[in-house]
Design a protein around this motif. Structure first.
Motif, mmCIF file in Angstrom:
data_model
loop_
_atom_site.group_PDB
_atom_site.id
_atom_site.type_symbol
_atom_site.label_atom_id
_atom_site.label_comp_id
_atom_site.label_asym_id
_atom_site.label_seq_id
_atom_site.Cartn_x
_atom_site.Cartn_y
_atom_site.Cartn_z
ATOM 1 N N TYR A 121 0.836 -1.204 0.000
ATOM 2 C CA TYR A 121 0.000 0.000 0.000
ATOM 3 C C TYR A 121 0.868 1.250 0.000
ATOM 4 C CZ TYR A 121 -3.796 3.164 1.346
ATOM 5 O OH TYR A 121 -4.718 4.183 1.392
ATOM 6 N N GLU B 288 -5.540 1.128 -4.650
ATOM 7 C CA GLU B 288 -6.464 1.169 -3.520
ATOM 8 C C GLU B 288 -6.647 -0.261 -3.025
ATOM 9 O OE1 GLU B 288 -7.601 3.760 -2.006
ATOM 10 O OE2 GLU B 288 -7.039 5.264 -3.478
ATOM 11 N N ILE C 178 -9.132 -2.689 -0.554
ATOM 12 C CA ILE C 178 -10.352 -2.857 0.231
ATOM 13 C C ILE C 178 -10.286 -4.254 0.832
ATOM 14 C CG2 ILE C 178 -12.866 -2.978 0.215
ATOM 15 C CD1 ILE C 178 -12.779 -1.207 -2.324
ATOM 16 N N SER C 179 -10.319 -4.329 2.147
ATOM 17 C CA SER C 179 -10.309 -5.625 2.826
ATOM 18 C C SER C 179 -11.739 -6.015 3.152
ATOM 19 C CB SER C 179 -9.514 -5.547 4.134
ATOM 20 O OG SER C 179 -8.163 -5.315 3.882
ATOM 21 N N LYS D 286 -13.115 -5.259 14.630
ATOM 22 C CA LYS D 286 -12.895 -3.811 14.744
ATOM 23 C C LYS D 286 -11.642 -3.516 15.551
ATOM 24 C CE LYS D 286 -17.619 -2.081 14.318
ATOM 25 N NZ LYS D 286 -18.719 -1.379 15.016
ATOM 26 N N TRP E 162 -6.362 1.376 4.869
ATOM 27 C CA TRP E 162 -7.306 1.285 3.756
ATOM 28 C C TRP E 162 -8.694 0.925 4.270
ATOM 29 C CZ3 TRP E 162 -2.890 -1.840 4.036
ATOM 30 C CH2 TRP E 162 -3.100 -3.124 4.530
ATOM 31 N N ASN E 163 -9.666 0.916 3.359
ATOM 32 C CA ASN E 163 -11.055 0.605 3.710
ATOM 33 C C ASN E 163 -11.192 -0.855 4.115
ATOM 34 O OD1 ASN E 163 -12.257 3.154 3.195
ATOM 35 N ND2 ASN E 163 -12.094 2.741 1.008
ATOM 36 N N ASN E 164 -11.958 -1.077 5.176
ATOM 37 C CA ASN E 164 -12.209 -2.420 5.698
ATOM 38 C C ASN E 164 -13.708 -2.637 5.824
ATOM 39 O OD1 ASN E 164 -9.447 -3.565 6.740
ATOM 40 N ND2 ASN E 164 -9.475 -1.363 7.112
ATOM 41 N N ILE E 165 -14.157 -3.764 5.318
ATOM 42 C CA ILE E 165 -15.577 -4.103 5.325
ATOM 43 C C ILE E 165 -15.719 -5.468 5.974
ATOM 44 C CG2 ILE E 165 -17.582 -4.618 3.876
ATOM 45 C CD1 ILE E 165 -16.189 -2.877 1.696
#
Length: 104
Positions: A8, A17, A19-20, A31, A41-44
């Motif tokens: 990254y 980019e 996204i996990s 969390k 980075w973005n985590n979902i």
């Protein structure tokens, strides 16, 4: 996480980019791990739902599995084995093809 953080940092300024997507069942633990690891980075979290199982849709057999997707939304690489000894992986080689690193 350290391996992905390195990638990254190396390629983000050139457009990479990340996204996990996690299938963890324990949202609180997930969390806390994201926070503790300072993941930039973005985590979902998708959870483990058999009706909407991303594993089945994309034939994910092990974790982590990384999909490299280009600007047009086309999957241009799929990777699931990463070295722990600092040697180059298939993902590293593909990223060198796609991006010029911002620093070596």
């Amino acid at each position: 996480i350290p391996y992905l953080k390195n990638i990254y940092q190396k390629y983000h300024l050139n457009g990479l980019e990340i996204i996990s997507i996690s299938v963890d069942r324990d949202i609180t633990s997930w969390k806390n791990a994201v926070k503790e690891d300072r993941v930039p980075w973005n985590n979902i979290i998708s959870g483990y739902n058999t009706l909407n199982n991303l594993d089945m849709k994309y034939n994910v057999l092990q974790y982590p599995t990384i999909f490299l997707i280009n600007k047009d939304g086309v999957i241009i690489g799929r990777f699931s084995k990463f070295p722990n000894d600092g040697s180059e992986s298939g993902l590293d080689a593909k990223l060198k093809e796609v991006f010029k690193p911002s620093s070596d």
